[in-house]
Write a protein that holds these residues in place. Structure first.
Motif, PDB file in Angstrom:
ATOM      1  N   TYR A   1       3.873  21.049  -2.302  1.00 41.02           N
ATOM      2  CA  TYR A   1       3.927  22.481  -1.992  1.00 41.02           C
ATOM      3  C   TYR A   1       5.369  22.924  -1.770  1.00 41.02           C
ATOM      4  O   TYR A   1       5.788  23.960  -2.268  1.00 41.02           O
ATOM      5  N   ALA A   2       6.133  22.092  -1.084  1.00 37.85           N
ATOM      6  CA  ALA A   2       7.524  22.436  -0.773  1.00 37.85           C
ATOM      7  C   ALA A   2       8.387  22.558  -2.025  1.00 37.85           C
ATOM      8  O   ALA A   2       9.417  23.228  -1.996  1.00 37.85           O
ATOM      9  N   SER A   3       7.970  21.941  -3.130  1.00 33.85           N
ATOM     10  CA  SER A   3       8.774  22.001  -4.352  1.00 33.85           C
ATOM     11  C   SER A   3       8.499  23.263  -5.168  1.00 33.85           C
ATOM     12  O   SER A   3       9.130  23.481  -6.193  1.00 33.85           O
ATOM     13  N   LEU A   4       7.577  24.093  -4.711  1.00 35.06           N
ATOM     14  CA  LEU A   4       7.194  25.298  -5.443  1.00 35.06           C
ATOM     15  C   LEU A   4       7.477  26.553  -4.627  1.00 35.06           C
ATOM     16  O   LEU A   4       7.558  26.509  -3.406  1.00 35.06           O
ATOM     17  N   THR A   5       7.588  27.661  -5.318  1.00 38.47           N
ATOM     18  CA  THR A   5       7.695  28.960  -4.663  1.00 38.47           C
ATOM     19  C   THR A   5       6.464  29.757  -5.068  1.00 38.47           C
ATOM     20  O   THR A   5       6.249  30.007  -6.257  1.00 38.47           O
ATOM     21  N   GLY A   6       5.653  30.103  -4.100  1.00 39.00           N
ATOM     22  CA  GLY A   6       4.431  30.848  -4.392  1.00 39.00           C
ATOM     23  C   GLY A   6       4.713  32.317  -4.609  1.00 39.00           C
ATOM     24  O   GLY A   6       5.649  32.881  -4.048  1.00 39.00           O
ATOM     25  N   ASP A   7       3.893  32.944  -5.437  1.00 40.69           N
ATOM     26  CA  ASP A   7       3.980  34.374  -5.733  1.00 40.69           C
ATOM     27  C   ASP A   7       2.698  35.019  -5.213  1.00 40.69           C
ATOM     28  O   ASP A   7       1.614  34.804  -5.772  1.00 40.69           O
ATOM     29  N   PHE A  21      -2.715  23.087   0.183  1.00 37.43           N
ATOM     30  CA  PHE A  21      -2.249  22.744  -1.154  1.00 37.43           C
ATOM     31  C   PHE A  21      -3.035  21.540  -1.693  1.00 37.43           C
ATOM     32  O   PHE A  21      -3.486  21.541  -2.832  1.00 37.43           O
ATOM     33  N   THR A  22      -3.232  20.544  -0.862  1.00 41.55           N
ATOM     34  CA  THR A  22      -3.985  19.353  -1.261  1.00 41.55           C
ATOM     35  C   THR A  22      -5.477  19.678  -1.357  1.00 41.55           C
ATOM     36  O   THR A  22      -6.147  19.318  -2.322  1.00 41.55           O
ATOM     37  N   PHE A  60     -16.696  24.868  -4.866  1.00 49.41           N
ATOM     38  CA  PHE A  60     -15.594  25.184  -5.775  1.00 49.41           C
ATOM     39  C   PHE A  60     -14.938  23.901  -6.276  1.00 49.41           C
ATOM     40  O   PHE A  60     -14.624  23.008  -5.501  1.00 49.41           O
ATOM     41  N   GLY A  61     -14.733  23.806  -7.589  1.00 49.58           N
ATOM     42  CA  GLY A  61     -14.147  22.613  -8.194  1.00 49.58           C
ATOM     43  C   GLY A  61     -12.671  22.424  -7.911  1.00 49.58           C
ATOM     44  O   GLY A  61     -12.161  21.317  -7.999  1.00 49.58           O
ATOM     45  N   GLY A  62     -11.979  23.489  -7.563  1.00 51.69           N
ATOM     46  CA  GLY A  62     -10.570  23.376  -7.215  1.00 51.69           C
ATOM     47  C   GLY A  62      -9.639  24.036  -8.207  1.00 51.69           C
ATOM     48  O   GLY A  62     -10.030  24.425  -9.307  1.00 51.69           O
ATOM     49  N   LEU A  63      -8.402  24.162  -7.795  1.00 58.55           N
ATOM     50  CA  LEU A  63      -7.324  24.704  -8.631  1.00 58.55           C
ATOM     51  C   LEU A  63      -6.439  23.528  -9.023  1.00 58.55           C
ATOM     52  O   LEU A  63      -5.692  23.016  -8.193  1.00 58.55           O
ATOM     53  N   LYS A  64      -6.527  23.107 -10.256  1.00 58.10           N
ATOM     54  CA  LYS A  64      -5.777  21.928 -10.699  1.00 58.10           C
ATOM     55  C   LYS A  64      -4.291  22.216 -10.872  1.00 58.10           C
ATOM     56  O   LYS A  64      -3.464  21.340 -10.687  1.00 58.10           O
ATOM     57  N   ASN A  65      -3.941  23.443 -11.206  1.00 56.46           N
ATOM     58  CA  ASN A  65      -2.545  23.800 -11.440  1.00 56.46           C
ATOM     59  C   ASN A  65      -1.825  23.968 -10.092  1.00 56.46           C
ATOM     60  O   ASN A  65      -2.195  24.830  -9.287  1.00 56.46           O
ATOM     61  N   PRO A  66      -0.792  23.164  -9.833  1.00 59.11           N
ATOM     62  CA  PRO A  66      -0.088  23.251  -8.546  1.00 59.11           C
ATOM     63  C   PRO A  66       0.508  24.636  -8.280  1.00 59.11           C
ATOM     64  O   PRO A  66       0.480  25.113  -7.143  1.00 59.11           O
ATOM     65  N   GLN A  67       1.011  25.295  -9.313  1.00 64.27           N
ATOM     66  CA  GLN A  67       1.596  26.626  -9.110  1.00 64.27           C
ATOM     67  C   GLN A  67       0.532  27.627  -8.691  1.00 64.27           C
ATOM     68  O   GLN A  67       0.775  28.473  -7.837  1.00 64.27           O
ATOM     69  N   ASP A  68      -0.664  27.531  -9.260  1.00 68.81           N
ATOM     70  CA  ASP A  68      -1.763  28.414  -8.853  1.00 68.81           C
ATOM     71  C   ASP A  68      -2.079  28.223  -7.374  1.00 68.81           C
ATOM     72  O   ASP A  68      -2.294  29.196  -6.643  1.00 68.81           O
ATOM     73  N   ARG A  69      -2.097  26.974  -6.922  1.00 68.10           N
ATOM     74  CA  ARG A  69      -2.380  26.710  -5.507  1.00 68.10           C
ATOM     75  C   ARG A  69      -1.290  27.306  -4.627  1.00 68.10           C
ATOM     76  O   ARG A  69      -1.574  27.927  -3.592  1.00 68.10           O
ATOM     77  N   ALA A  70      -0.038  27.151  -5.035  1.00 69.93           N
ATOM     78  CA  ALA A  70       1.074  27.715  -4.259  1.00 69.93           C
ATOM     79  C   ALA A  70       0.975  29.238  -4.215  1.00 69.93           C
ATOM     80  O   ALA A  70       1.261  29.858  -3.181  1.00 69.93           O
ATOM     81  N   ASP A  71       0.552  29.847  -5.318  1.00 70.99           N
ATOM     82  CA  ASP A  71       0.421  31.304  -5.362  1.00 70.99           C
ATOM     83  C   ASP A  71      -0.706  31.788  -4.445  1.00 70.99           C
ATOM     84  O   ASP A  71      -0.532  32.771  -3.708  1.00 70.99           O
ATOM     85  N   VAL A  72      -1.840  31.108  -4.443  1.00 73.88           N
ATOM     86  CA  VAL A  72      -2.950  31.491  -3.557  1.00 73.88           C
ATOM     87  C   VAL A  72      -2.523  31.345  -2.097  1.00 73.88           C
ATOM     88  O   VAL A  72      -2.816  32.220  -1.265  1.00 73.88           O
ATOM     89  N   ILE A  73      -1.821  30.290  -1.784  1.00 73.51           N
ATOM     90  CA  ILE A  73      -1.345  30.092  -0.399  1.00 73.51           C
ATOM     91  C   ILE A  73      -0.368  31.191  -0.018  1.00 73.51           C
ATOM     92  O   ILE A  73      -0.426  31.725   1.101  1.00 73.51           O
ATOM     93  N   ALA A  74       0.518  31.565  -0.941  1.00 70.27           N
ATOM     94  CA  ALA A  74       1.459  32.670  -0.661  1.00 70.27           C
ATOM     95  C   ALA A  74       0.679  33.955  -0.362  1.00 70.27           C
ATOM     96  O   ALA A  74       1.043  34.700   0.554  1.00 70.27           O
TER      97      ALA A  74
END
Length: 165
Positions: free
Chosen positions: A61-67, A128-129, A145-159
């Motif tokens: 998560y720390a390596s990404l910037t969420g939108d 994120f995990t 829910f099956g999950g969000l496999k794309n790490p950027q999508d997860r970072a965006d939802v968290i943002a």
């Protein structure tokens, strides 16, 4: 005959060559003669094993910037079960102020035993995990829910969820 020693194991290989040995049958010991492996001194040339490439570094998560704007659009798929408004639950609990909250802690919501007893605190890293594969992260959860496999999508939802507190 070639004898190889690798990490304390002895391997004996009978080799035939293309120059005359291939059409000769291999000799086998007589039935009454036992075959015993004797300790072997290390080979003059060590046997090398090809190095295995290291696994790629996991995306954190720390390596990404969420939108948050993209996260809001992605959150649309979550709205079948969740809202990000205070005090409103659906099939799933409200995700208002979820960051920093203990799992299973909204009074009156009927959580699964797995969720109530998990002891999880929903930090950005934990979400994120979790959002990658909820049932794998928390076996026994009711979240289908099956999950969000794309790490950027997860970072965006968290943002996006971070704006809902």
């Amino acid at each position: 005959m070639r004898i190889l020693t690798l990490s304390g194991f002895t391997l004996v290989a009978l080799l035939t060559t293309a120059c005359g040995g291939a059409d000769k049958p291999a000799e086998t010991p007589a039935a009454e003669t036992p075959v015993v492996a004797a300790p072997v001194a290390p080979a003059a040339e060590p046997v090398t094993v090809a190095a295995v490439a290291p696994a790629p570094a996991a995306v954190t998560y720390a390596s990404l910037t969420g939108d948050a704007a993209k996260g809001e659009k992605l959150f649309a798929q979550c709205k079948a079960c969740h809202v990000a408004e205070a005090g409103k639950n659906r099939v799933g609990p409200s995700l208002w102020a979820v960051i920093g909250r203990t799992a299973g802690s909204i009074a009156g919501f009927n959580y699964s035993k797995a969720n109530k007893e998990s002891g999880v605190t929903w930090s950005e890293d934990v979400l994120f995990t979790y959002l990658e594969a909820p049932a794998k992260f928390m076996p026994g959860t009711r979240m289908a829910f099956g999950g969000l496999k794309n790490p950027q999508d997860r970072a965006d939802v968290i943002a996006y969820l971070k704006t809902k507190a």
